[in-house]
Design an enzyme around this catalytic site. Sequence first.
Site, PDB file in Angstrom:
ATOM      1  N   ALA A   1      -1.608  -3.621   2.154  1.00 19.03           N
ATOM      2  CA  ALA A   1      -1.661  -2.211   1.306  1.00 19.03           C
ATOM      3  C   ALA A   1      -2.270  -1.358   2.546  1.00 19.03           C
ATOM      4  O   ALA A   1      -3.222  -1.622   3.258  1.00 19.03           O
ATOM      5  CB  ALA A   1      -2.772  -2.385   0.391  1.00 19.03           C
ATOM      6  N   SER A   2      -1.436  -0.178   2.852  1.00 17.16           N
ATOM      7  CA  SER A   2      -1.624   0.598   4.121  1.00 17.16           C
ATOM      8  C   SER A   2      -2.634   1.355   3.750  1.00 17.16           C
ATOM      9  O   SER A   2      -3.345   1.755   2.737  1.00 17.16           O
ATOM     10  CB  SER A   2      -0.338   1.410   4.229  1.00 17.16           C
ATOM     11  OG  SER A   2       1.003   0.615   4.390  1.00 17.16           O
ATOM     12  N   MET A   3      -3.259   2.039   4.897  1.00 17.64           N
ATOM     13  CA  MET A   3      -4.404   3.113   4.807  1.00 17.64           C
ATOM     14  C   MET A   3      -3.975   4.096   4.049  1.00 17.64           C
ATOM     15  O   MET A   3      -2.854   4.709   4.091  1.00 17.64           O
ATOM     16  CB  MET A   3      -4.572   3.518   6.362  1.00 17.64           C
ATOM     17  CG  MET A   3      -5.842   4.416   6.396  1.00 17.64           C
ATOM     18  SD  MET A   3      -5.996   4.917   8.221  1.00 17.64           S
ATOM     19  CE  MET A   3      -6.467   3.371   8.844  1.00 17.64           C
TER      20      MET A   3
END
Length: 370
Positions: free
Chosen positions: A79-81
Site C-alpha cells: 500500500a503506497s505512501m
Amino acid sequence: MERTRSTPIPAAWADVLTRVPRDLFLPDEVWLRDSEGGYVSCDRRLDPGGWMGAAYSDAPLVTQFVTESDGTRSPSSSASMPSTVLRLLEDAELGPGTRTLEIGTGSGYNTALLCARLGDALVTSVEVDAPLAARARENLAALSYSPAVIHADGADGWLPHAPYDRVLATCSVRTVPTSWLEQTAPGGRIVTPWDSAWSCFGAVRLTKHRDGRADGTFAAYGSYMLINGQRTDIELFRDVLREGQTPETGTTALSPWAVAGDDPALDFHLGLTVPGAWYSWDTTSADAHTRLWIADTTATSWASVDHDGRRTDTFRTAQYGPRRLWDEIRASYERWTRAGQPAIGRYGLTVTPEGQTAWLDSPDTPVTPP
C-alpha cells in the site's frame, strides 16, 4: 491522512479521501520498514491500535511477500505512501468523463479513489496477481464499487476498453510499454512512477500527441516496485564475478561516495545516462577498507572503486567486460556538474513506438546514450 506536502489537498480529492477508508483495503498483517532497512510486522489481531495508526500514517505498507529461489523474502505488493498516491492522482489531471486505465490494482485502494472521483464505468484496472485481483474486487465491493478489475499483465494494458484518456500506473517502469502509448487517446496522459537500475525514484507525466508520440517531464517524488516484466534477478557474486577474469586497473580522483547514493538528483541523472548500471557497497573485502561495486543488468561488465581507509584524494579502480562502467559513471558525473547539477524536474522523456529518449530542458538536448 497526514499531508507531507506544503500545498493543501484539493477540495475534490479531500472529499474522495473521506469517502474511501484506507484501512478497509489492508490485510490483518502489514509490514513497515525498520531502521536497519528490513521490515517489522504490524498485526491488527495483536496490536489493533498500532495497526490502525499504521493504516493512516503517511508511510508505505508492505502487504505481501514472495520467497525468492535463494530463500530470501522480497515485497511483492504494498500500500503506497498516501501522499505519493495523491501526487500521482493530481498529476493525472482527472476530470469529469476521464476514461482511465490503472496499471496495478493491488489492494484496490487507489482504484476506489478513482471510482469515487470518476465513477465505476470510467475505471479499468489491471492486476497481474490473480489472488490480489480477487481480493481487490472484494474490497471494492464492500464500498459498493464495481469497476472492471482484470487479471492480466499490466505491461500489455487492456485493449478491449481502449482508448483511454489516462493511463495511471501504481508500479514503476524503466521503459514505458508501447501498449500504454498505443492505448492512450491523443491529448491523453500517461502518469507512472519511474525506476532505473541505479535509482528507484521519480515519476514521469507524458502527454500523447496526434503523431503517436508522447512527451513530458519527470517529477521528484515516488519510489515504487518495478513492474514484473522489467525486473532482473542478478547478484554480483553469483552472476557477475567469475574466476579467470582479468580486469583493467587504474586510479581515480573521483570519490566513490560522490556518485553513489548521497544526491537524489545525481542518482536520477546517472540512472538515465548510464543505462543498466547498478551499484552496491562492500566493507567485507580483504583487499580494501570500502569498495564500491558497479555492474550492469546484462551481468557482462563490472567495475570496482576501492578506498584504502586512509587517502581521500585517490582510489584504486578495476574494470572488466565490454563496458568500462567506472569511466561511464565518471563521464556522466562530469556532464551533470558542467550542466549546473540539474534537478530532476528539468529532465523529460519522449516516447515513440520505436523507443524512448530522455532529455534535459528540451527534447532537442537528449541525454540518453545513442
